[in-house]
Design an enzyme around this catalytic site. Structure first.
Site, PDB file in Angstrom:
ATOM      1  N   CYS A  38       0.868  -1.182   0.000  1.00 24.91           N
ATOM      2  CA  CYS A  38       0.000   0.000   0.000  1.00 24.91           C
ATOM      3  C   CYS A  38       0.900   1.225   0.000  1.00 24.91           C
ATOM      4  O   CYS A  38       1.638   1.454   0.967  1.00 24.91           O
ATOM      5  CB  CYS A  38      -0.923  -0.007   1.212  1.00 24.91           C
ATOM      6  SG  CYS A  38      -1.971   1.451   1.313  1.00 24.91           S
TER       7      CYS A  38
ATOM      8  N   CYS B 200      -5.196   6.376  -3.329  1.00 26.11           N
ATOM      9  CA  CYS B 200      -4.567   5.060  -3.485  1.00 26.11           C
ATOM     10  C   CYS B 200      -3.162   5.295  -4.009  1.00 26.11           C
ATOM     11  O   CYS B 200      -2.985   5.804  -5.123  1.00 26.11           O
ATOM     12  CB  CYS B 200      -5.366   4.189  -4.443  1.00 26.11           C
ATOM     13  SG  CYS B 200      -4.595   2.596  -4.812  1.00 26.11           S
TER      14      CYS B 200
END
Length: 320
Positions: A110, A263
């Protein structure tokens, strides 16, 4: 942010199911939010149901994901298969970022989360890191170098990939994506970062705003492990300190989560796709504007990608 890589069972027979969460910290990177905890010896079994309950926005603390700080060698002892991912670099990384999506599934990496993770390690006194110095962090995408520079954190994200190969890059697409609220199926370009992404383009603010992302877009061919879908609007270029900077606006639907405010891996994939679509002479530096803020993506000629953006810790949490 990623999506599910695998959904393993207990890390080992000695791992204890989570009955009471340890103290937690809440943080975010451009609105992509996480709860973080320390489990240095990999003693906890992060059951997907327990993780999903904790990150539930109505019945739990609410977050896009959970990040566990665990020593790399401790995790290798219970997940020996990670040795193939980390290789010889495992010795460089004292700490591993073990990431779960909001649905409890395990993810490769991530990009926003790893920036927040660095802030957490320093805040908790787990590492001492001068400003500008890099720290090697283990992830399921390999060992990545992360450094803090004032209010920003930069991550060497590794190399991007194109599952469709040169043919897809030459055509600019290798998939077809249908998004509720957006007229017609759109050509999409698949990019790995290493999480799977499919990026599509829209022409206007109105089209971008009309996308209805409460359910996953339909992608054909169907990605075997699911995919994040990024919707991108080109905003042009500007010159900053003698460097061309491309600008795009992005929304994202993340597998295992839904729409998020940002994101990190998706911003990188979107910048790669934008450069491919722009053709020869396109910028190598891109500002990606997401609902939660702005991140910068720097694309090197060898395929290496750097992600730069803010990371903030907002609260200490003591669960009941």
């Amino acid at each position: 942010m990623p999506g599910p890589a695998t959904n393993p069972g207990p890390a080992s027979s000695s791992a204890e199911p989570v009955r009471r969460w340890p103290d937690l910290v809440k943080g975010h990177g451009t609105g992509n939010d996480f709860v973080l905890l320390t489990d240095a010896d990999a003693a906890l079994d992060l059951d997907p149901v327990a993780v999903a309950s904790l990150t539930d926005r109505h019945r739990g603390l609410g977050a896009d994901g959970l990040i566990r700080a665990v020593r790399t060698q401790a995790l290798l002892a219970v997940e020996p298969g990670l040795a193939d991912v980390l290789g010889a670099d495992a010795a460089r990384a004292e700490w591993f970022m073990d990431y779960r999506n909001a649905d409890g599934s395990v993810a490769e990496m991530c990009g926003n989360g790893i920036r927040v993770y660095l802030r957490y390690l320093v805040d908790q006194g787990l590492v001492a890191l001068p400003d500008g110095a890099a720290l090697a962090v283990g992830t399921r995408a390999g060992v990545l170098d992360v450094r803090a520079e004032g209010d920003l954190v930069a991550v060497a994200m590794g190399r991007w990939g194109a599952p469709g190969g040169d043919a897809a890059l030459a055509a600019g697409f290798d998939a077809e994506v249908s998004v509720a609220g957006v007229e017609g199926a759109r050509p999409g370009l698949s990019i790995t970062m290493p999480n799977p992404h499919v990026v599509i383009a829209v022409a206007s603010d109105a089209e971008l705003a009309a996308a209805e992302l409460t359910r996953p877009p339909a992608v054909v061919p169907v990605p075997p492990q699911g995919t994040n879908v990024e919707i991108v609007q080109a905003l042009g270029e500007r010159v900053e300190a003698w460097t061309a900077v491309g600008e795009i606006r992005m929304r994202v639907h993340e597998r295992g989560v839904g729409e998020t405010l940002s994101c990190g891996t998706g911003a990188c994939a979107a910048a790669v796709a934008a450069r491919v679509w722009a053709g020869p002479g396109a910028p190598d530096v891109w500002d990606v504007h997401v609902p939660g803020g702005t991140v910068r993506v720097v694309l090197a000629p060898d395929g290496e990608v750097e992600l730069i953006g803010p990371a903030v810790l907002v609260a200490d949490v003591r669960p009941r």
